[in-house]
Design an enzyme around this catalytic site. Structure first.
Site, PDB file in Angstrom:
ATOM      1  N   VAL A 165       1.147  -1.536   0.165  1.00 28.89           N
ATOM      2  CA  VAL A 165      -0.088  -0.266  -0.061  1.00 28.89           C
ATOM      3  C   VAL A 165       0.557   0.994   0.228  1.00 28.89           C
ATOM      4  O   VAL A 165       0.516   2.358  -1.287  1.00 28.89           O
ATOM      5  CB  VAL A 165      -1.614   0.117   1.131  1.00 28.89           C
ATOM      6  N   LYS A 216      -6.404  -1.115  10.832  1.00 32.64           N
ATOM      7  CA  LYS A 216      -8.248  -1.854  11.183  1.00 32.64           C
ATOM      8  C   LYS A 216      -7.034  -2.499  12.683  1.00 32.64           C
ATOM      9  O   LYS A 216      -8.577  -2.257  14.031  1.00 32.64           O
ATOM     10  CB  LYS A 216      -9.012  -2.156  10.293  1.00 32.64           C
ATOM     11  N   GLU A 256      -9.922   6.219   6.518  1.00 29.59           N
ATOM     12  CA  GLU A 256     -10.894   5.490   5.610  1.00 29.59           C
ATOM     13  C   GLU A 256     -10.678   4.415   4.604  1.00 29.59           C
ATOM     14  O   GLU A 256     -11.465   3.382   4.323  1.00 29.59           O
ATOM     15  CB  GLU A 256     -11.215   6.607   3.821  1.00 29.59           C
ATOM     16  N   VAL A 306     -10.626  -0.001   6.007  1.00 34.19           N
ATOM     17  CA  VAL A 306     -12.645  -0.589   6.270  1.00 34.19           C
ATOM     18  C   VAL A 306     -13.029  -0.218   4.539  1.00 34.19           C
ATOM     19  O   VAL A 306     -12.836   0.453   3.745  1.00 34.19           O
ATOM     20  CB  VAL A 306     -13.148  -0.242   6.821  1.00 34.19           C
ATOM     21  N   ILE A 327     -12.972   1.573  -1.368  1.00 32.11           N
ATOM     22  CA  ILE A 327     -14.575   2.105  -1.002  1.00 32.11           C
ATOM     23  C   ILE A 327     -14.753   3.002  -0.089  1.00 32.11           C
ATOM     24  O   ILE A 327     -14.119   2.674   1.099  1.00 32.11           O
ATOM     25  CB  ILE A 327     -15.704   1.121  -0.669  1.00 32.11           C
ATOM     26  N   GLY A 345      -0.742  -9.659  -2.847  1.00 30.17           N
ATOM     27  CA  GLY A 345      -1.359  -8.962  -2.093  1.00 30.17           C
ATOM     28  C   GLY A 345      -2.416  -8.485  -1.853  1.00 30.17           C
ATOM     29  O   GLY A 345      -2.547  -7.583  -0.617  1.00 30.17           O
ATOM     30  N   GLU A 385      -2.874 -10.662   4.621  1.00 32.95           N
ATOM     31  CA  GLU A 385      -2.650  -9.755   5.768  1.00 32.95           C
ATOM     32  C   GLU A 385      -1.109 -10.244   6.169  1.00 32.95           C
ATOM     33  O   GLU A 385      -1.177 -12.093   4.945  1.00 32.95           O
ATOM     34  CB  GLU A 385      -2.947  -9.277   6.870  1.00 32.95           C
ATOM     35  N   ASP A 416      -9.942  -9.431  10.426  1.00 29.08           N
ATOM     36  CA  ASP A 416     -10.051  -8.510   9.486  1.00 29.08           C
ATOM     37  C   ASP A 416     -10.433  -7.977   9.951  1.00 29.08           C
ATOM     38  O   ASP A 416     -11.535  -7.203   9.501  1.00 29.08           O
ATOM     39  CB  ASP A 416      -8.972  -8.814   8.385  1.00 29.08           C
ATOM     40  N   LYS A 436     -12.550  -3.899  11.349  1.00 26.31           N
ATOM     41  CA  LYS A 436     -13.825  -3.315  10.024  1.00 26.31           C
ATOM     42  C   LYS A 436     -14.764  -3.024   9.992  1.00 26.31           C
ATOM     43  O   LYS A 436     -15.213  -2.143  10.731  1.00 26.31           O
ATOM     44  CB  LYS A 436     -13.441  -4.278   8.842  1.00 26.31           C
TER      45      LYS A 436
END
Ligand code: HSE
Length: 422
Positions: A12, A100, A122, A125, A129, A180, A183, A194, A198
């Protein structure tokens, strides 16, 4: 110019750097200022990376740099990033995080600690989106009646491949890792944790409820096998790892588990790494959000949207959506025992006279009524797999029945139960 330091430059983080550089013109136009990633923190400086950013392995290089305005926390973990985020806030730096797990435990503490300093999350979660903004800003006039979501891309990718292509669990997990999506420790994905993290974040925004992962029902997809997929296909269901928040009177039900859902339901069409979230508000009715739930660029899209928000206006919303405590309407968490739904049960048994009647007696003794049934013979002919679905009943009764079934001498493996959601 706004300077950004990124702690954790993995899948990320690399996308955040690349997109800030590639889309700098549109980002500058939207934010009103140029946003520049100036320093990335990595664990291993020797690893080759195709990135145009200065790197360091010392987090203090970001925290102590007075010129850095925004810290992006992408390091993973719970307690270590919490300390880093607090240090950044103490230095008056705004924070953007996709973490999260940290928020599942420490979101209220961070909200209190940050006071007026913005924290964007943002990306924590449903990946790309914008569900936090939708729920916190877009639906703020509503009492939220329910949230039902597919919020783990890894599990959804795996279940889709298992159902549609018959690919084995381990093979497909490796593929999700290579892409990718998973986790660092994939048991967070496949164990349901996970998705639970969220759900808890969304539940705070929807209900102002401070629940922790250990307070809610969490089950993963580890036990789903080809017999369950056969049953689902036979009876028109899809199997999804579902996150559910439902409000009833003064209680909220929060749970994460695999579920059999009607194959024609909108949420059942959310396949592969895509996530889908249905939110029902008392004014608006049902709203549905769909998009990529994992992957570098999709998650970075959300991270950068928070950076732009902060640059534009310092983010005016209260972090978890409430300016004041919801007076006289503090909601309780509903106990898992009180869940009332339909169930599917898989029982592997010795194939001999009287077994089926003993099973139906046990189910009947616990007030459980059978809705459908299939017997699948094993190749060795001495054993059989029995697949049942039930009418609605209480979770406590199913758990007790499974306990009693597990103690029978004809049982070959512990029975497996999957909830049926309608
Ligand atoms: N491992 C997570 C998933 C990444 O598969 O959804 C996005 O949070």
């Amino acid at each position: 110019m706004v300077k950004v330091g990124i702690i954790g430059v993995g899948t990320v983080g690399s996308s955040v750097v690349n997109i800030l550089q590639k889309n700098r013109d549109i980002i500058k136009a939207r934010a009103g200022k140029e946003i520049v990633p100036v320093l990335g923190i990595v664990k291993n400086l020797d690893k080759t990376r195709d990135l145009d950013i200065k790197l360091s392995d010392n987090i203090d290089d970001v925290l102590e740099d007075e010129s850095i305005d925004i810290v992006v926390e992408l390091m993973g973990g719970v307690e270590a990033p919490l300390e880093v985020v607090k240090k950044a806030l103490a230095k008056n730096k705004a924070v953007v995080t996709a973490n999260k797990a940290m928020l599942a435990y420490h979101r209220y503490e961070l909200q209190q600690y940050a006071k007026e300093i913005p924290i964007g999350f943002e990306a924590s979660v449903a990946g790309g989106i914008p569900i936090i903004k939708a729920l916190r800003e877009g639906l703020s006039a509503n009492h939220i009646e329910s949230i039902k979501g597919i919020m783990n891309g890894t599990c959804n990718y795996m279940l889709t491949k298992m159902m549609k292509e018959g690919v084995a669990f381990d093979v497909i997990l490796k593929e999700a890792q290579d892409l990718g999506y998973a986790e660092a420790d994939p048991s967070f994905d496949i164990g349901g944790f996970d998705a639970a993290h969220k759900l808890l974040i969304l539940a705070s925004i929807a209900y102002g409820i401070d629940a922790k992962p250990e307070d809610i029902l969490i089950e993963g997809i580890e036990n789903i096998n080809k017999e369950d997929i056969f049953f689902a296909n036979e009876f028109g269901y899809s199997i999804k790892l579902l996150t559910i928040a439902k409000k009833t009177d003064d209680a909220v039900e929060l749970r994460v588990h695999p579920a059999l859902i009607d194959r024609n339901a909108m949420i059942a069409k959310v396949d592969g790494v895509m996530n889908g979230v249905s939110v029902v508000g008392d004014c608006v009715g049902e709203t549905m959000y769909y998009g990529p739930g994992a992957g570098g660029d999709a998650t970075a899209s959300s991270v950068i949207s928070d950076i732009i928000d902060i640059v534009r206006n310092g983010s005016n919303s209260p972090m978890l959506g409430f300016k004041n405590i919801l007076e006289n309407s503090v909601l309780k968490l509903k106990k898992a025992d009180d869940i009332f739904t339909k169930y599917y049960i898989r029982i592997e048994v010795e194939d001999r006279i009287g077994v089926l009647s003993k099973i139906s007696n046990i189910l009947g003794d616990h007030d459980i009524s059978i809705n459908s049934f299939i017997q699948k013979q094993s190749s060795d002919t001495q054993n059989a797999t029995l697949l049942f679905s039930t009418h609605q009943c209480f979770e406590k009764n199913i758990q007790n029945a499974i306990h009693d079934l597990g103690a029978c001498d004809f049982i070959r493996k512990n029975p497996v139960m999957i909830r049926i959601e309608e």
